[in-house]
Design a protein around this motif. Structure first.
Motif, PDB file in Angstrom:
ATOM      1  N   ASP A  43      18.143  32.086  39.230  1.00 35.06           N
ATOM      2  CA  ASP A  43      18.014  33.513  39.511  1.00 35.06           C
ATOM      3  C   ASP A  43      19.239  33.974  40.293  1.00 35.06           C
ATOM      4  N   GLY A  95      19.514  39.117  37.492  1.00 34.84           N
ATOM      5  CA  GLY A  95      19.233  38.487  36.214  1.00 34.84           C
ATOM      6  C   GLY A  95      19.067  36.997  36.381  1.00 34.84           C
ATOM      7  N   LEU A 110      11.136  31.137  30.209  1.00 39.55           N
ATOM      8  CA  LEU A 110      11.212  32.588  30.065  1.00 39.55           C
ATOM      9  C   LEU A 110       9.831  33.223  30.001  1.00 39.55           C
ATOM     10  N   ARG A 113       8.033  33.533  33.421  1.00 36.69           N
ATOM     11  CA  ARG A 113       8.645  34.345  34.468  1.00 36.69           C
ATOM     12  C   ARG A 113       8.124  35.772  34.449  1.00 36.69           C
ATOM     13  N   ASP A 116       9.432  40.873  30.783  1.00 38.61           N
ATOM     14  CA  ASP A 116      10.820  41.288  30.548  1.00 38.61           C
ATOM     15  C   ASP A 116      11.682  40.107  30.134  1.00 38.61           C
ATOM     16  N   ASP A 117      11.532  38.973  30.826  1.00 37.47           N
ATOM     17  CA  ASP A 117      12.323  37.792  30.486  1.00 37.47           C
ATOM     18  C   ASP A 117      11.909  37.212  29.142  1.00 37.47           C
ATOM     19  N   ILE A 152      21.649  36.404  31.426  1.00 35.23           N
ATOM     20  CA  ILE A 152      20.760  37.496  31.061  1.00 35.23           C
ATOM     21  C   ILE A 152      20.787  38.536  32.173  1.00 35.23           C
ATOM     22  N   ASP A 154      19.093  41.505  33.807  1.00 31.32           N
ATOM     23  CA  ASP A 154      17.756  42.094  33.861  1.00 31.32           C
ATOM     24  C   ASP A 154      17.830  43.570  34.228  1.00 31.32           C
TER      25      ASP A 154
END
Length: 254
Positions: A43, A95, A110, A113, A116-117, A152, A154
């Motif tokens: 993260d 992200g 993913l 989590r 969204d992920d 990624i 976010d």
């Protein structure tokens, strides 16, 4: 500052402040895996901020800082240790970074989590003969070689006063990505107008217009659609590098 003249003055001042922007990046990951953690996933969060003095009328202080009080100038304001000044945070981003060589189960990681992920699961495929997680075949075939990590994005938020000034948000995002991960395999984003409230999202005309603006912004940084909802950027292609160079030149920071 609401009139056209005041807006022009504010624009000039803010562009002049860009050289004082500081970038801050932090991240965390687990040493070992468990039901809720995967040592191949980190993260991260990042901010761009400007340091300002607490008082403008002290001897030797910087010139007029009235712009600090302009509406929408910062997402948040924090005191510096020792109380000698303030940090005005003008951009926030967060992200995750996935190490394709270390992640234990990218799909579970993913999915566990957040919803969204979980949107990003279609980016990934099976493991290869060396134990590396591969990207989806239709994606892998379009990329230049290099890199073992997927970044990624976010959320990215820019303070309102800094919007519409020639690409400041895009430049800050690109510069932060350099420090989040060195030469990632790809960078992925779900272009969504996160600033819309519930009523605005239910208004089709408003939502479609806002989503188009968001997508146009990411496209200007070299991002392209992989699916309708997922856009990716190949950092090894020339499109992103050229886009960032053009923005830097336009803002006088090249």
């Amino acid at each position: 500052m609401t009139s056209g003249t005041d807006r022009d003055d504010l624009r000039r001042i803010l562009l002049g402040e860009l050289e004082y922007v500081e970038l801050h990046v932090s991240g965390k990951t687990s040493l070992a895996g468990s039901d809720l953690t995967d040592p191949g996933v980190m993260d991260w969060s990042a901010t761009a901020s400007i340091y300002v003095l607490c008082e403008d009328d002290t001897p030797g202080s910087e010139p007029d800082r009235a712009w600090q009080a302009a509406e929408g100038i910062a997402l948040s304001t924090t005191n510096r240790p020792g109380g000698e000044g303030l940090d005005l945070t003008i951009l926030e981003a967060n992200g995750i970074t996935i190490d394709l060589a270390q992640v234990e189960d990218v799909f579970d990681a993913l999915d566990a989590r957040s919803q969204d992920d979980a949107h990003f699961i279609p980016l990934f495929g099976a493991r290869d003969q060396f134990g590396f997680v591969e990207l989806a075949e239709e994606l892998e075939d379009t990329l230049e070689p290099g890199g073992t990590r997927v970044v990624i994005l976010d959320r990215v938020r820019l303070a309102p006063a800094w919007r519409g000034l020639g690409g400041i948000g895009r430049l800050l995002t690109a510069r932060l990505l350099r420090w989040v991960c060195d030469e990632p395999r790809i960078v992925a984003v779900h272009p969504f107008p996160i600033d819309l409230d519930g009523d605005q999202r239910r208004d089709d005309e408003v939502f479609v217009h806002a989503r188009h603006q968001v997508r146009r912004t990411w496209a200007s940084l070299g991002f392209e659609p992989f699916t309708d909802d997922l856009w990716i950027m190949d950092p090894h292609s020339s499109a992103h590098e050229k886009a960032v160079a053009d923005i830097s030149q336009r803002l006088g920071l090249d």
